[in-house]
Enzyme design. Structure first.
Site, PDB file in Angstrom:
ATOM      1  CB  CYS A   2      -0.864   0.059   1.245  1.00 37.29           C
ATOM      2  SG  CYS A   2      -1.817  -1.413   1.529  1.00 37.29           S
ATOM      3  NE  ARG A  27       4.473   1.955  -0.960  1.00 42.77           N
ATOM      4  CZ  ARG A  27       5.446   1.772  -0.076  1.00 42.77           C
ATOM      5  NH1 ARG A  27       6.647   2.251  -0.326  1.00 42.77           N
ATOM      6  NH2 ARG A  27       5.224   1.129   1.041  1.00 42.77           N
ATOM      7  CD1 TRP A  75      -0.166  -5.408  -3.907  1.00 42.85           C
ATOM      8  CD2 TRP A  75      -0.064  -6.451  -1.928  1.00 42.85           C
ATOM      9  NE1 TRP A  75       0.378  -6.645  -4.112  1.00 42.85           N
ATOM     10  CE2 TRP A  75       0.451  -7.310  -2.925  1.00 42.85           C
ATOM     11  CE3 TRP A  75      -0.101  -6.917  -0.620  1.00 42.85           C
ATOM     12  CZ2 TRP A  75       0.926  -8.591  -2.639  1.00 42.85           C
ATOM     13  CZ3 TRP A  75       0.370  -8.184  -0.339  1.00 42.85           C
ATOM     14  CH2 TRP A  75       0.884  -9.002  -1.340  1.00 42.85           C
ATOM     15  CG  ASN A 101       1.819   0.355   3.997  1.00 42.06           C
ATOM     16  OD1 ASN A 101       1.609  -0.839   3.851  1.00 42.06           O
ATOM     17  ND2 ASN A 101       2.986   0.919   3.737  1.00 42.06           N
ATOM     18  N   GLY A 102      -0.204  -1.729   6.111  1.00 41.16           N
ATOM     19  CA  GLY A 102       0.266  -2.695   7.105  1.00 41.16           C
ATOM     20  C   GLY A 102      -0.822  -3.699   7.431  1.00 41.16           C
ATOM     21  CD  GLU A 488      17.306 -10.880 -10.960  1.00 39.04           C
ATOM     22  OE1 GLU A 488      16.871 -11.541 -10.000  1.00 39.04           O
ATOM     23  OE2 GLU A 488      16.862  -9.748 -11.240  1.00 39.04           O
ATOM     24  CE  LYS A 492      13.628  -8.912 -12.520  1.00 37.32           C
ATOM     25  NZ  LYS A 492      14.448  -8.816 -11.350  1.00 37.32           N
ATOM     26  CD  GLU A 495      10.124  -9.972 -10.573  1.00 39.60           C
ATOM     27  OE1 GLU A 495      11.170  -9.789 -11.222  1.00 39.60           O
ATOM     28  OE2 GLU A 495       9.857  -9.363  -9.535  1.00 39.60           O
ATOM     29  CG  HIS A 511      21.066 -34.576 -11.363  1.00 37.36           C
ATOM     30  ND1 HIS A 511      21.496 -35.861 -11.139  1.00 37.36           N
ATOM     31  CD2 HIS A 511      22.182 -33.840 -11.585  1.00 37.36           C
ATOM     32  CE1 HIS A 511      22.825 -35.901 -11.194  1.00 37.36           C
ATOM     33  NE2 HIS A 511      23.261 -34.672 -11.468  1.00 37.36           N
ATOM     34  CE  LYS A 610      11.475  -1.401  -6.905  1.00 42.23           C
ATOM     35  NZ  LYS A 610      12.159  -2.378  -7.756  1.00 42.23           N
TER      36      LYS A 610
END
Ligand code: F6R
Length: 615
Positions: A2, A27, A75, A101-102, A488, A492, A495, A511, A610
């Site tokens: 948020c 965010r 969020w 926010n939280g 990474e 990317k 996402e 394997h 974010k």
């Protein structure tokens, strides 16, 4: 997560809050809302969706008047994203309005009590419970808003950055913080409130960052009163001058922040080592590190804690620290470490890596390590962030604001800092030869040029993206220093394109993942000149034998892999130890172009935030 914005002063609050919310879009969020107060009437508009949807909603429904206001991007945690669950929330009387926010963890027991006392709820959120708890305390104890907020916050368990105002107090906003960020911009007879400084940077360079367990009463045209929530102790406001400027938080001609940030890497990597890497003098000088070098050198081991992309940077450091400085390293997901009752002693050094400096799991892991006596060193990008304050010492990456949700320049600048630390420790400890040390200083100084050269392949990478954009799975393979880069690269792509991708150490392919390979499967292989080159070539042969499609990252001038691969992306030659700084570039561009071609929201991918300020 948020975002919160607030304003109290002499200007119209509406445009300040709407623009501020747009700045915080990075965010990650799923709904937005605003409340304005002109001293007579409170107006509120909120909606599921983006800030542009909020603007549309506001256009028909409110007059947008008022020089006091609060706004929010949500969020979802408690309750689905819908209009009712969006913030701001009214208290039952309609007199108090809050944004948050939280997470309030004990909200359900408080809610039950409030329902018993006759309160009704119009959303599923923990936040609506909090505003009604404040209202109940205010009435029952006959106290003012600030006191009621303080009493309420002493009863809740969880994390918060809140802003709340009272219809009976047209010149006051009360804010408080625990675990979620909150900055107060201080202007001429006006104050701004936000999750970070970006919403108010064009109005003022002066900001106060609240510490955890602090609250502030902000009065129009007057001073700010800060207190400790627990013991009511008065805190003297500390006003910091910000180094941020407006250009840094705008797109500067690029279609997306992510692309801008990918292209910024040559200059921000230089910013990261400027004044720290003194090649001519053969010196690495890191202010936060100097006095703690003996701690690092004498440590039983170094434990690196981080999440996501920052964790991948930590994995790269495992190779350099062990290779050069001969100190054993463990790299841990902060979220696992914090709940595992890990064995930590005063002889351990913990390095916490975080772009935002606000990641809840990393923060909790730091607190645990400190409690067990370890020395904790932070590597953060956001100056003044909670993690940078919570660690014993540390180094900033100086990458500038990273707004695209998918991390790019944060990764390469984190590796730059970690590489400098590893080289410095090895040099002091004598575990690296003078010539190897000097060679690496020179080569590190060449990295911005190499990254700029790697970026020149952009058009070619775009063509490759066109070929593979409709694939449903990707495999990324790398060995040694480039195994974390494979992880990474896959992250990317997942996402921002929502294509399933897995990163694997190349030798592990046989394997398990080799079973997945057929003509539909693109395999991105990092096959640069290195100790493992021959072995990676064999892996490529194995993939070809099963008709997999190879996209290889190769060193300029490579001929062997070029013959075997379907497509190649070239990077300049650099020592293997530094290759992650260049091999990551084509992978960032490949993900970016695929996501754009699939019409994804590149800068704000679905479901992502974010800074992850909840666990
Ligand atoms: C990936 C990404 C996330 C973050 C992770 C940690 O592109 O952005 O995986 O790396 O959430 O965030 P920080 O570094 O802010 O602690």
């Amino acid at each position: 997560m948020c975002g919160i914005v607030g304003y109290i002063g002499h200007r119209d609050a509406y445009p300040i809050i709407i623009n501020g919310l747009k700045r915080l879009e990075y965010r990650g969020y799923d709904s937005a809302g605003i409340a304005l107060y002109d001293g007579t009437q409170i107006e509120l508009a909120k909606t599921k969706g983006k800030v542009v949807d909020l603007e549309q909603r506001a256009n028909g429904s409110i007059s947008k008047k008022g020089t006091l206001g609060i706004g929010h991007t949500r969020w979802a945690t408690h309750g689905v994203p819908n209009d009712a669950n969006s913030h701001p929330h009214y208290s039952n009387s309609g007199e108090l309005v809050i944004i948050h926010n939280g997470i309030i963890e004990n909200y359900s027991s408080i809610k039950k009590e409030l329902i018993n006392r006759g309160y009704t709820f119009h959303s599923d959120t923990d936040t609506e419970v909090l505003v009604n708890l404040i209202e109940e305390i205010k009435k029952k104890e006959s106290v003012k808003l600030g006191k009621a907020v303080q009493i309420a916050l002493n009863q809740v368990v969880g994390a918060y950055a809140i802003a709340v105002f009272d219809k009976n107090k047209p010149n006051e906003i009360v804010v408080a913080k625990l675990g979620s960020p909150l900055a107060i911009g201080v202007g001429e007879d006006e104050f701004f409130i936000a999750s970070d400084a970006s919403p108010f940077i064009e109005f003022t360079n002066n900001a106060i960052y609240l510490e955890d367990e602090e609250m502030a009463i902000i009065r129009r045209g007057k001073d700010i009163k800060i207190r400790k929530i627990k013991n009511d102790k008065v805190v003297k406001p500390f006003v910091q001058e910000l180094q941020l400027n407006i250009e840094q938080i705008e797109k500067g001609g690029y279609d997306h922040f992510m692309l801008k940030e990918i292209y910024e890497q040559p200059s921000v990597i230089k910013d990261t080592y400027r004044g720290r890497l003194l090649v001519d003098q053969g010196i690495i000088k890191l202010g936060g590190l100097e006095e703690y070098i003996p701690k690092f050198i004498n440590a039983d081991r170094i434990i690196i804690i981080a999440c996501g992309t920052s964790w991948h940077a930590g994995l790269v450091a495992e190779y350099t620290f062990e290779d050069w400085a001969r100190i054993p390293v463990e790299v841990e997901y902060a979220s696992e470490f914090r709940y595992r009752n890990p064995v930590i002693t005063e002889k351990d050094v913990v390095i916490a890596i975080s772009q935002s400096g606000e990641t809840a799991d990393t923060l909790a892991a730091i607190k645990l390590a400190k409690k067990k006596g370890a020395f904790v060193y932070g590597i953060c990008n956001v100056v003044g962030s909670t993690i940078s304050r919570e660690t014993h010492s540390g180094t900033y990456t100086h990458a500038g604001p990273e707004i695209g949700v998918a991390s790019t320049k944060a990764f390469t600048t984190q590796i730059t800092v970690l590489t400098m630390i590893a080289l410095k420790l090895a040099h002091v400890k004598g575990t690296i030869s003078k010539s190897d040390y000097m060679m690496h200083l020179h080569e590190l100084d060449m990295i911005p040029t190499h990254v700029a050269a790697a970026l020149k392949s952009n058009d070619k990478i775009k063509e490759i993206a066109k070929v593979f954009k409709d694939a449903t799975n990707f495999l990324y393979l790398g060995r040694g220093y480039n195994f974390p880069v494979a992880l990474e690269g896959a992250l990317k792509l997942k996402e921002i394109s929502y294509i399933h991708a897995e990163g694997y150490p190349a030798a592990e392919m046989k394997h398990g993942p080799i079973a997945l390979i057929d003509e539909q499967m693109p395999v991105v292989v990092i096959a640069i000149n290195s100790n493992h080159y021959g072995k990676v070539v064999s892996n490529i042969e194995e993939i070809k034998a099963r008709k997999g499609k190879i996209i290889a990252v190769v060193t300029e001038g490579d001929t062997v892999v070029r013959e075997l691969a379907d497509y190649v992306m070239e990077v300049p030659k650099t020592p293997e130890t530094l290759t992650p700084l260049v091999t990551t570039i084509p992978l960032q561009l490949l993900s970016y172009h695929i996501a754009v071609m699939l019409d994804r929201n590149v800068d704000q991918p679905r479901n992502l935030a974010k800074s992850v300020t909840v666990e």
